[in-house]
Enzyme design. Structure first.
Site, PDB file in Angstrom:
ATOM      1  N   HIS A 163       0.911  -1.272  -0.188  1.00  0.00           N
ATOM      2  CA  HIS A 163      -0.082   0.105  -0.125  1.00  0.00           C
ATOM      3  C   HIS A 163       1.065   1.160   0.068  1.00  0.00           C
ATOM      4  O   HIS A 163       0.791   2.044  -0.687  1.00  0.00           O
ATOM      5  CB  HIS A 163      -0.777  -0.146   1.291  1.00  0.00           C
ATOM      6  CG  HIS A 163      -1.909   1.129   1.180  1.00  0.00           C
ATOM      7  ND1 HIS A 163      -3.039   1.077   1.148  1.00  0.00           N
ATOM      8  CD2 HIS A 163      -1.743   2.341   1.832  1.00  0.00           C
ATOM      9  CE1 HIS A 163      -3.691   2.329   1.371  1.00  0.00           C
ATOM     10  NE2 HIS A 163      -2.763   2.893   1.818  1.00  0.00           N
ATOM     11  N   GLU A 164       1.850   1.288   0.965  1.00  0.00           N
ATOM     12  CA  GLU A 164       2.734   2.472   1.126  1.00  0.00           C
ATOM     13  C   GLU A 164       3.557   2.608  -0.129  1.00  0.00           C
ATOM     14  O   GLU A 164       3.864   3.893  -0.597  1.00  0.00           O
ATOM     15  CB  GLU A 164       3.476   2.548   2.373  1.00  0.00           C
ATOM     16  CG  GLU A 164       2.570   2.675   3.770  1.00  0.00           C
ATOM     17  CD  GLU A 164       1.678   3.682   3.676  1.00  0.00           C
ATOM     18  OE1 GLU A 164       1.701   4.747   2.947  1.00  0.00           O
ATOM     19  OE2 GLU A 164       0.579   3.781   4.372  1.00  0.00           O
ATOM     20  N   HIS A 223       3.391   6.862  -6.814  1.00  0.00           N
ATOM     21  CA  HIS A 223       2.855   8.065  -7.296  1.00  0.00           C
ATOM     22  C   HIS A 223       3.554   9.287  -7.054  1.00  0.00           C
ATOM     23  O   HIS A 223       3.615  10.065  -7.828  1.00  0.00           O
ATOM     24  CB  HIS A 223       1.365   8.139  -6.356  1.00  0.00           C
ATOM     25  CG  HIS A 223       0.329   9.024  -6.916  1.00  0.00           C
ATOM     26  ND1 HIS A 223      -0.580   9.360  -6.031  1.00  0.00           N
ATOM     27  CD2 HIS A 223       0.359  10.053  -8.027  1.00  0.00           C
ATOM     28  CE1 HIS A 223      -1.541  10.243  -6.880  1.00  0.00           C
ATOM     29  NE2 HIS A 223      -0.940  10.582  -7.963  1.00  0.00           N
ATOM     30  N   HIS A 281       1.639   4.655  -2.669  1.00  0.00           N
ATOM     31  CA  HIS A 281       1.737   6.045  -2.598  1.00  0.00           C
ATOM     32  C   HIS A 281       3.090   6.506  -2.902  1.00  0.00           C
ATOM     33  O   HIS A 281       3.256   7.627  -3.628  1.00  0.00           O
ATOM     34  CB  HIS A 281       1.549   6.314  -0.972  1.00  0.00           C
ATOM     35  CG  HIS A 281       0.213   6.510  -0.464  1.00  0.00           C
ATOM     36  ND1 HIS A 281      -0.788   6.945  -0.999  1.00  0.00           N
ATOM     37  CD2 HIS A 281      -0.219   5.561   0.545  1.00  0.00           C
ATOM     38  CE1 HIS A 281      -1.854   6.845  -0.416  1.00  0.00           C
ATOM     39  NE2 HIS A 281      -1.626   5.873   0.612  1.00  0.00           N
TER      40      HIS A 281
END
Length: 614
Positions: A399-400, A406, A403
């Site tokens: 998940h991180e 991105h 980020h």
């Protein structure tokens, strides 16, 4: 991935930071090489702030002066990233360090001065006719770079105050973080984590990470109940303090909304990104209509686990025995493999994050709880984890990483003014990375038990990232409406709202637990970033739509979906988020985009039921 100096803290232990090998800790020298270098950047930012008011009263002179002011704003912004994150990330390593906390507060004070020094800027820009500025942009390509920034500022024109009003609002900046800073001190820096003795005789200190590990891995219901009740009792014992802090958040938000002429706090939160309030209201309404698959799942869990009572501390434990631990050094290679559908350059960026000490991996004494990705402009993203080798920790890492990719692609592609992205888009790449990782894990599953564990994880992700976050958004909206309607905000009132929402979403499938009503007090987002959590749900719905294309069996359609997705990441904040998502093929104005999540959940539950009956 490197395998030297392998370090695997035993469950239930809390190492000191010095006991963690260097390669599992982030290297912050990409931000500043030393505290002396940080001090130099701090002084440089201080000087830039002091120089900026010289532009006041000159913007209407022409495009050159306006461009120079925008560039000066960018210079201050880029420096702010380095100055803030070097202090902030050091502080999060050990929040007991008052010396570093003082430096962090020093930066916050400087940011308040920065806000005051630039408070005149927006009113002065808005005093220039928009058609005049459009003419300047048409004639000056360098100024045209700021077109979206300028147009979006005029979009907010009716809510920008005059110079005196903006200056007054800037003075309030020093108080904005007080409720959350107080909450953080109460829950992290000053907290005395309770300990419990498990049925096995093992003593466990209930830090946030170890508490989650007990609920997710311990098959003894009495142990889970004991951990849950003792952990939540600390919040119950301080419920009035938490209520007072949250009231401070609510009153602050309502003050800012009214001062700027918004009708509600939700209007104020959404207007800047041009998001209709109906998106949130419809999200809540449609989700409440689609809770039956969630209840179906929990009825299945209760039956399979053979529990006569089924409470919130029972919702995470695995349905089957699958005692796998996931060593960090193995998981990194899997995550690199999982993002192969997004192309080799994306994969190489992920590998760089693992190899380059971008990640602070393990929990240590004093370290901030949870996980995040820090978007450090001018360096690279940094990730904070509290990795404990559970399946949940593995997916948190994926998940991180989403980020961080991105951030990386946005910073590489966009000028500073658009390098940041809105929260509304932020959770799309994180949840999409999780979806890709789930696909890889299901493909590699070697047993019925492993498939069940992974299906449970997929379902739990929908439950936590979609349903729970919508419930949290529902809670925030109701709490903010208390102050908007001049209603008192007490612990009893806040507890009652949370209890009613548990009933609305879960019905009678989860038995009542007295301490569950205090759960709101342990949700950091309520105190740090109001009106954030609904975006987990909208992003989850967006991810579901994007993954349809990325999983397409048609090679052309699949590549087109990947290109549209990567362009979304590279776009940063260069347009309103609804427009960026629309270009990627997602329309959140349609109820079907939201209701499709519950339909997908229903299919996963059916698949899980089939596996469990084999």
């Amino acid at each position: 991935m490197p395998t030297l100096d392998t370090f695997r803290p035993e469950p239930g232990t809390l190492p000191t930071r010095d006991e963690v090998p260097a390669r599992y800790k982030w290297d912050l020298t990409s931000i500043c090489t030393s505290w002396d270098a940080w001090q130099g950047s701090y002084k440089q930012l201080d000087a830039a702030i002091a120089a900026f008011p010289a532009f006041q009263g000159t913007l209407a002179k022409g495009s050159g002066q306006l461009l120079a002011a925008f560039k000066a704003m960018d210079e201050m912004g880029a420096l702010s990233y380095r100055v803030w994150y070097y202090a902030s990330l050091h502080y999060d390593q050990d929040q007991r360090n008052n010396e570093i906390n003082a430096r962090r507060q020093q930066v916050q004070i400087l940011f308040a001065r920065q806000a005051q020094a630039s408070s005149w800027f927006n009113p002065e820009v808005l005093a220039i006719p928009i058609e005049t500025i459009r003419g300047w942009m048409d004639a000056n390509t360098d100024l045209a770079l700021y077109r979206f920034a300028i147009e979006s500022l005029f979009h907010e024109q009716e809510h920008v105050l005059d110079e005196q009003g903006e200056r007054l609002m800037s003075f309030a900046g020093r108080f904005n973080s007080v409720p959350y800073d107080s909450y953080s001190a109460l829950t992290t820096a000053d907290v005395k984590f309770p300990s419990i003795t498990l049925g096995s005789g093992t003593k466990v200190t209930l830090t946030y990470g170890q508490y989650r590990a007990v609920l997710e891995t311990n098959r003894n219901q009495e142990d889970r109940a004991n951990a849950y009740r003792i952990f939540h009792q600390t919040f119950a014992d301080n419920q009035n303090t938490y209520a007072a802090l949250y009231n401070g958040v609510l009153q602050r938000d309502w003050f800012h909304a009214r001062a700027r002429g918004y009708t509600t706090t939700l209007d104020a939160a959404l207007h800047g990104n041009n998001i209709p309030t109906s998106v949130v209201e419809n999200l809540i309404a449609v989700t409440k209509q689609g809770v039956e698959p969630l209840r179906r799942y929990h009825r299945l869990r209760r039956r399979v686990l053979g529990l006569s009572s089924y409470r919130l501390f029972d919702v995470f434990v695995p349905l089957v025995e699958h005692g796998a631990r996931y060593p960090y050094d193995e998981v990194g290679a899997w995550i690199v493999d999982s993002v192969a559908p997004l192309g080799k350059p994306y994969q190489q960026n992920v590998k760089s994050a693992f190899d380059g000490q971008w990640i602070d991996v393990f929990e240590n004494s004093g370290k901030r709880s949870g996980a995040y990705s820090a978007p450090v402009y001018g360096a690279h993203p940094y990730m904070l984890l509290n990795y404990n080798e559970t399946l949940d920790a593995v997916f948190t890492l994926a998940h991180e990483m989403g980020h961080s990719m991105h951030t990386l692609l946005s910073h590489q592609t966009q000028p500073f003014v658009y390098a940041g992205y809105t929260i509304f888009v932020a959770e799309v790449p994180s949840t999409l990375n999780e979806a890709l990782f789930l696909d890889l894990m299901l493909d590699r599953a070697r047993s019925r038990e492993e498939r069940i564990v992974l299906l449970q994880h997929a379902i739990d992700s929908i439950a936590s990232t979609f349903y729970t976050q919508v419930m949290f958004a529902d809670y925030e909206l109701q709490a903010h409406r208390l102050v908007e309607h001049d209603q008192p905000v007490t612990a009893d009132v806040l507890n009652a709202i949370y209890s009613s929402l548990l009933e609305a979403y879960y019905g009678d499938v989860i038995d009542r637990e007295e301490l569950s009503q205090f759960t709101w007090a342990r949700i950091p987002h309520f105190f740090s970033t109001p009106y954030y959590v609904y975006q987990y749900a909208t992003c989850f719905a967006s991810t579901a739509r994007l993954m349809q294309g990325i999983r397409s069996t048609d090679a052309g359609a699949r590549q087109d979906a990947v290109n549209r997705y990567l362009n979304l990441l590279k776009a940063g904040g260069s347009d309103y988020p609804m427009n960026l998502l629309a270009r990627a093929g997602v329309d959140l104005s349609q109820p079907e985009t939201v209701s499709a999540v519950s339909a997908g959940l229903n299919g996963l539950v059916a698949r899980l039921e089939a596996e469990l009956t084999m």
